[in-house]
Design a protein around this motif. Structure first.
Motif, short mmCIF file in Angstrom:
data_model
loop_
_atom_site.label_atom_id
_atom_site.label_comp_id
_atom_site.label_asym_id
_atom_site.label_seq_id
_atom_site.Cartn_x
_atom_site.Cartn_y
_atom_site.Cartn_z
N PRO A 27 -0.90 -13.47 16.74
CA PRO A 27 -1.35 -14.37 17.76
C PRO A 27 -2.55 -14.40 18.27
N THR A 28 -3.09 -13.26 18.09
CA THR A 28 -4.53 -12.76 18.68
C THR A 28 -5.72 -13.37 17.57
N THR A 29 -5.57 -13.49 16.46
CA THR A 29 -6.62 -13.88 15.42
C THR A 29 -6.07 -14.99 14.77
N GLY A 30 -4.79 -15.57 14.75
CA GLY A 30 -4.28 -16.48 13.94
C GLY A 30 -4.13 -16.25 12.49
N SER A 31 -4.11 -15.03 11.98
CA SER A 31 -4.25 -14.44 10.54
C SER A 31 -2.74 -14.80 10.30
N LEU A 32 -2.38 -15.01 9.10
CA LEU A 32 -1.01 -15.06 8.63
C LEU A 32 -0.82 -14.16 7.38
N TYR A 33 0.28 -13.41 7.68
CA TYR A 33 0.70 -12.36 6.63
C TYR A 33 2.24 -12.89 6.34
N TYR A 34 2.37 -12.06 4.77
CA TYR A 34 3.74 -12.39 4.36
C TYR A 34 4.31 -10.74 4.17
N LEU A 88 -8.90 7.86 13.49
CA LEU A 88 -9.08 8.77 12.30
C LEU A 88 -9.89 8.04 11.38
N HIS A 89 -10.56 8.66 10.53
CA HIS A 89 -11.32 8.13 9.30
C HIS A 89 -11.60 9.27 8.39
N HIS A 90 -10.71 9.37 7.27
CA HIS A 90 -10.95 10.48 6.55
C HIS A 90 -10.15 9.92 5.25
N ARG A 91 -10.75 10.80 4.10
CA ARG A 91 -10.11 10.28 2.92
C ARG A 91 -8.65 10.60 2.74
N ASN A 92 -8.06 11.78 3.31
CA ASN A 92 -6.86 11.92 3.05
C ASN A 92 -5.98 11.80 4.45
N VAL A 93 -6.36 10.68 4.98
CA VAL A 93 -5.65 10.30 6.17
C VAL A 93 -5.44 8.50 6.03
N VAL A 94 -4.18 8.26 6.04
CA VAL A 94 -4.03 6.76 5.86
C VAL A 94 -4.68 6.10 6.86
N SER A 95 -5.44 4.99 6.46
CA SER A 95 -6.30 4.36 7.35
C SER A 95 -5.56 3.21 8.16
N TYR A 96 -5.96 3.31 9.43
CA TYR A 96 -5.52 2.32 10.55
C TYR A 96 -6.58 1.08 10.32
N TYR A 97 -5.84 -0.16 10.22
CA TYR A 97 -6.79 -1.30 10.27
C TYR A 97 -6.46 -2.08 11.78
N HIS A 98 -5.41 -2.33 12.06
CA HIS A 98 -5.10 -3.35 13.27
C HIS A 98 -3.89 -3.16 13.69
N HIS A 99 -3.35 -3.88 14.89
CA HIS A 99 -2.16 -3.87 15.40
C HIS A 99 -2.03 -5.19 16.42
N PHE A 100 -0.67 -5.69 16.39
CA PHE A 100 -0.73 -6.88 17.29
C PHE A 100 0.74 -6.73 17.55
N GLU A 101 1.26 -7.73 18.45
CA GLU A 101 2.75 -8.02 18.73
C GLU A 101 3.08 -9.34 18.95
N ASP A 102 4.29 -9.73 18.50
CA ASP A 102 4.84 -10.95 19.02
C ASP A 102 6.05 -11.00 19.92
N THR A 103 6.73 -11.76 20.07
CA THR A 103 7.80 -11.71 21.04
C THR A 103 8.99 -10.61 20.57
N GLU A 104 8.87 -10.23 19.42
CA GLU A 104 9.98 -9.67 19.07
C GLU A 104 9.81 -8.17 18.47
N ASN A 105 8.42 -8.00 17.98
CA ASN A 105 8.02 -6.59 17.56
C ASN A 105 6.63 -6.30 17.53
N ILE A 106 6.25 -4.96 17.60
CA ILE A 106 4.88 -4.50 17.52
C ILE A 106 4.83 -4.23 16.07
#
Length: 604
Positions: A27-34, A88-106
């Protein structure tokens, strides 16, 4: 409906049957995911493959229902995880990209690791090899070092939180329980039960060394196939954890056993630091593959034994054919370098008894290593039945019998007349050497120093090798700096130590020696390959030692008797008859290396 530019809708193109219920909109960017396939689930969240519709990019998403976080405390913990992971930004750490929430989930959008986790790999494999464990452990240590440097303790390090991407790189993930060390609250036990360190149970507080304890549990499980503390009764499990009560499998190498005991030391102060782990003998005395094939997710890694070429080499140098002599009846017919040629050919009777993991170089399979703790093998002659070797007449009867048993039924030679055409395989050579060492170790008395009775003889052994048999052949370098190549067409060419003469042997066994300036035109192509191999080994091949002090053990046959040469850290060598060692024993330093060599041979 949104489509990928000019292409079919991404989920359908990737084989998904379109389900509108799986569409997720930010809802913050309008991006659509499947939302794609499930990747796993934890106590409070589920993970899925996520496809960004606009770009076709495959991601991972951690979905936490808002119904699971009704209170302020739960919400605070989720926000804390997001805040910490986003830094956190390291080759051996899972990269974090973004977060958002809707009416049901984070939704927390993360880097996608297509090989899932080490837990999935171990489930398919049951156990991993030690080179694989080094490959993975180095990366985990690198990631942990980054976290600890930032003041973060993970608190839930385990196989299922160690993710593996398409390049077989390990990445630490799931920071739901991670925290800054100074922000940690006392009196709270968190983490996975079988990975909890003793101090967590007693002090109810994690420290950096608690992560190292968990790393020890990961390491133990990789090599044994089961956790060190895994029983059904919770009370008994906690008691074993508090007392650090566990057993180390005998199948582990001595270095792996020592590292396991260090990582799982009861007192946190007794555990090694992350830097000390990488400096441990387990890493310095063994090969760490630069990369692993994706096939290692379900099968043991392919090792480069160059089996076909080595077997051909073994048959060539050890067999005896009628009417096909290895050398002319009159050595004086050789050119001036006759002694060098003969010595070189003898040196080539030493086959490598150590398997190294396959390493990729510029798209070709290149075996890389130095036979520092290897076993060069010369032809094994049966001991004389008429004249015992020097010193053997003083042996007790059981020792004399033992030495004869060790020699019987092993490799034949061109002088022994024994049938060896079908027996001289890598496996038979390794088996023969292992039996020799085992017999000596089982019957040799304890000693505090090496025997004074030493032999004065010089040996050659392989120091470097390169397997390019998919195109050219198998190259090697000997301890006197001479180099050679066993070509795929069956011929063999060597460059003598001073690099001024070339020795060539055709498939029929005819030796010829030429000055470098006068090599026949028909051999120029082979010479070019040899020179390329020589230059490559000099410039690119690193030295891989089983012992970081560069000591070596060499077992071979000399004048119809087994002898063992030990080269110490000062590059001084001493050669002993096995019959002498069986009678007098040897120093603890030599015995330990003999035991380690025997263990290595058992792993092949």
């Amino acid at each position: 409906m949104a489509k990928s530019s000019g292409k079919d809708f991404t989920p359908r193109a990737r084989g998904h049957r379109l389900n509108l219920n799986r569409l997720i909109r930010d809802p913050t960017t309008g991006s659509l995911y499947y939302r794609g396939d499930s990747l796993g689930k934890g106590a409070f969240a589920k993970s899925y493959q996520l496809i960004e519709v606009a770009t076709n990019k495959i991601l991972a998403v951690k979905v936490m229902p808002l119904s699971r976080a009704p209170g302020a405390h739960q919400r605070e913990e989720i926000e804390k995880e997001i805040e910490l992971h986003s830094t956190l930004h390291h080759r051996n750490v899972v990269s974090y990209y973004h977060h958002f929430e809707d009416t049901e989930n984070i939704y927390i959008i993360l880097e996608y690791c297509s090989r899932k986790t080490l837990a999935h790999i171990l489930k398919a494999r049951k156990v991993l090899t030690e080179p694989e464990a080094r490959h993975y452990l180095r990366q985990i240590v690198s990631g942990l070092k980054y976290l600890h440097h930032k003041g973060i303790v993970h608190r839930d390090l385990k196989l299922s939180n160690l993710f593996v991407n398409k390049n077989m790189e390990v990445k630490i993930g799931d920071f739901g329980l991670a925290t800054k060390l100074e922000e940690q609250k006392r009196g709270i036990i968190c983490g996975t039960r079988s990975y909890l360190a003793p101090e967590v149970l007693s002090m109810r507080r994690h420290v950096y060394k608690s992560d190292i304890w968990a790393l020890g549990c990961v390491f133990y499980t990789m090599l044994s196939g089961h956790l060190p503390f895994k029983i059904s009764d919770i009370k008994d499990t906690y008691q074993m954890l508090r007392e650090a009560k566990y057993s180390i499998p005998n199948s582990l190498s001595p270095a792996a056993q020592h590292l396991t005991a260090s990582l799982l030391a009861k007192n946190p102060e007794d555990r090694p630091s992350l830097d000390e782990i990488i400096q441990h003998d387990f890493f310095t005395q063994g090969l760490t593959p630069e990369n692993l094939s994706p096939s290692c997710c379900y099968t043991s890694p392919t090792v480069s034994t160059s089996k076909n070429l080595l077997e051909r080499a073994g048959k060539y140098f050890f067999r005896k054919k009628k009417g096909n002599k290895r050398f002319p009846d009159h050595p004086e017919n050789f050119p001036i370098e006759q002694d060098e040629v003969i010595n070189l050919s003898r040196g080539l009777k030493m086959l490598k008894a150590n398997e190294q993991c396959k390493i990729r170089h510029n798209g070709s399979e290149v075996g890389e290593g130095e036979m520092e703790k290897m076993v060069p093998i010369s032809p094994v002659y049966p001991l004389s039945k008429t004249q015992p070797p020097v010193g053997q007449d003083q042996l007790e009867p059981n020792y004399t019998h033992q030495v004869r048993v060790l020699a019987r039924g092993t490799l034949g030679s061109r002088n022994s007349g024994s049938k060896c055409e079908g027996d001289c395989t890598v496996e038979s050579i390794v088996d023969s050497v292992a039996r020799v060492l085992k017999g000596c170790l089982e019957n040799m008395p304890e000693g505090d120093q090496n025997p004074e009775d030493q032999l004065n003889c010089s040996l050659l052994w392989v120091t470097k090798w390169i397997d390019y048999s998919n195109k050219y052949g198998f190259g090697y370098q000997l301890s006197d700096s001479s180099t050679g190549i066993l070509l795929n067409n069956g011929s063999h060419m060597t460059l003598l130590p001073h690099a001024k003469s070339v020795c060539c042997c055709t498939e029929l066994g005819h030796w010829s020696v030429f000055p470098m300036t006068d090599v026949p035109r028909q051999l120029s192509e082979q010479l070019t390959v040899l020179q390329f191999f020589t230059q490559y080994m000099e410039e690119h091949l690193m030295q891989v030692n089983f012992y970081h002090d560069h000591t070596k053990i060499i077992l071979c046959n000399h004048e119809e008797e087994y002898v063992l040469t030990f080269i110490n850290r000062d590059r001084m060598n001493a050669t002993f008859r096995l019959s002498t060692l069986l009678l007098c024993g040897c120093s603890a330093e030599v015995r330990r290396r003999m035991e380690y060599t025997y263990w290595m041979l058992q792993q092949l």
